[in-house]
Enzyme design. Sequence first.
Site, PDB file in Angstrom:
ATOM      1  N   CYS A 135      33.614  39.044  45.701  1.00  0.00           N
ATOM      2  CA  CYS A 135      32.201  39.249  46.037  1.00  0.00           C
ATOM      3  C   CYS A 135      31.635  38.021  46.750  1.00  0.00           C
ATOM      4  O   CYS A 135      31.248  37.044  46.108  1.00  0.00           O
ATOM      5  CB  CYS A 135      31.407  39.552  44.765  1.00  0.00           C
ATOM      6  N   CYS A 138      28.101  37.082  45.821  1.00  0.00           N
ATOM      7  CA  CYS A 138      27.929  36.442  44.517  1.00  0.00           C
ATOM      8  C   CYS A 138      28.372  34.978  44.576  1.00  0.00           C
ATOM      9  O   CYS A 138      27.752  34.112  43.973  1.00  0.00           O
ATOM     10  CB  CYS A 138      28.787  37.117  43.447  1.00  0.00           C
ATOM     11  N   ASP A 139      29.461  34.708  45.268  1.00  0.00           N
ATOM     12  CA  ASP A 139      30.119  33.411  45.129  1.00  0.00           C
ATOM     13  C   ASP A 139      30.134  32.559  46.392  1.00  0.00           C
ATOM     14  O   ASP A 139      30.568  31.403  46.356  1.00  0.00           O
ATOM     15  CB  ASP A 139      31.572  33.621  44.655  1.00  0.00           C
TER      16      ASP A 139
END
Length: 312
Positions: A135, A138-139
């Site tokens: 992701c 997300c990261d």
Amino acid sequence: MADSAEVVIIGSGPAGWTAAIYAARANLNPVLFEGPQPGGQLTITTEVENFPGFPEGIMGPELMQRFRTQAARFGTEIHSESVVEARLAGGAPFVVRSAERTITARTVIISTGATARLLHLPREGEFMGYGLSACATCDGFFFRNKRVMVVGGGDSAAEEANFLTRYAAEVTLVHRRDSLRASKIMSDRVLANPKVKARWNSEIVEYLGVPGKKLSGAKMRDTVTGSIEDVAMDGIFLAIGHVPNTALFTGQLPVDGKGYLTTVAGKTATNIPGVFACGDVQDAYYRQAISAAGSGCMAAIEAERFLEAMGH
Ligand code: NAP
């Protein structure tokens, strides 16, 4: 709180929320279980540019919050819980259970979506979160001025690679073939991005680094020549598609060759009367937020007509 319901909806992506909006407006008092990833895959994406009605685009999490608010407005009973058991095989009344409650239902709408596919290489789980991710939204933030690799050739890979150029110094897009399967607009955009370098005919055969501590790169194989090379990387993002979330229904509902739930042609009805499936869990082909929402609407209307035909 209900312990029985006309309609129980499992899952809270575009399909589940749309089914809830339609079922609630039909006075069916739906009960919806949000599941392990409330809002579904759009909550881990950035800007959604192709959802009609939002000409300037909208952030995925905000779009899903709007779906939720609309479903709540018409009286959907929402549980932020995951279903651990769905007893469907014996026919109605169906039993849907979370750790907190058990609900019997006259109809069930399955909208459990799909989850990111992994490469299933050794130590993959141990590198997750330590340089390996599925992701980018997300990261990505953790890879400011670093070198990262995105694996995959579809729209997801193109989108994630583009997104990561906001942070990373250099993004290598790794694909096992020599052309992307992503749509033309996405392919053109990513390949024109000066921070993106394509690495064609290439696949990861081993993650390098210290599992549970830090990934340092990957052993790569050229899919044409077979040659192997160690490539240093700070981060690797997998964007190689998705697997439908069907574990709850194993042995109860038929699936196709790719593991997606099968429904009656052109409808959302499954082979169990009163059980309907919509969204990505039954769609290996379109997999769009808008088509998922459309099939959620279909499921609610089919459930309503089913209940009517049963005299409820
Ligand atoms: P996808 O289209 O199925 O693409 C998966 C990619 O991963 C393919 O290029 C595939 O290679 C590669 N792949 C699969 N397994 C692999 C493995 N074991 N090792 C190496 N590579 C592997 O999946 P997606 O990109 O997630 O897209 C899914 C759907 O969502 C599509 O319909 C897409 O249009 C849609 N989507 C749309 C947007 C947007 O419009 N903004 C954004 C994201 C996704 P091959 O090409 O060789 O098969």
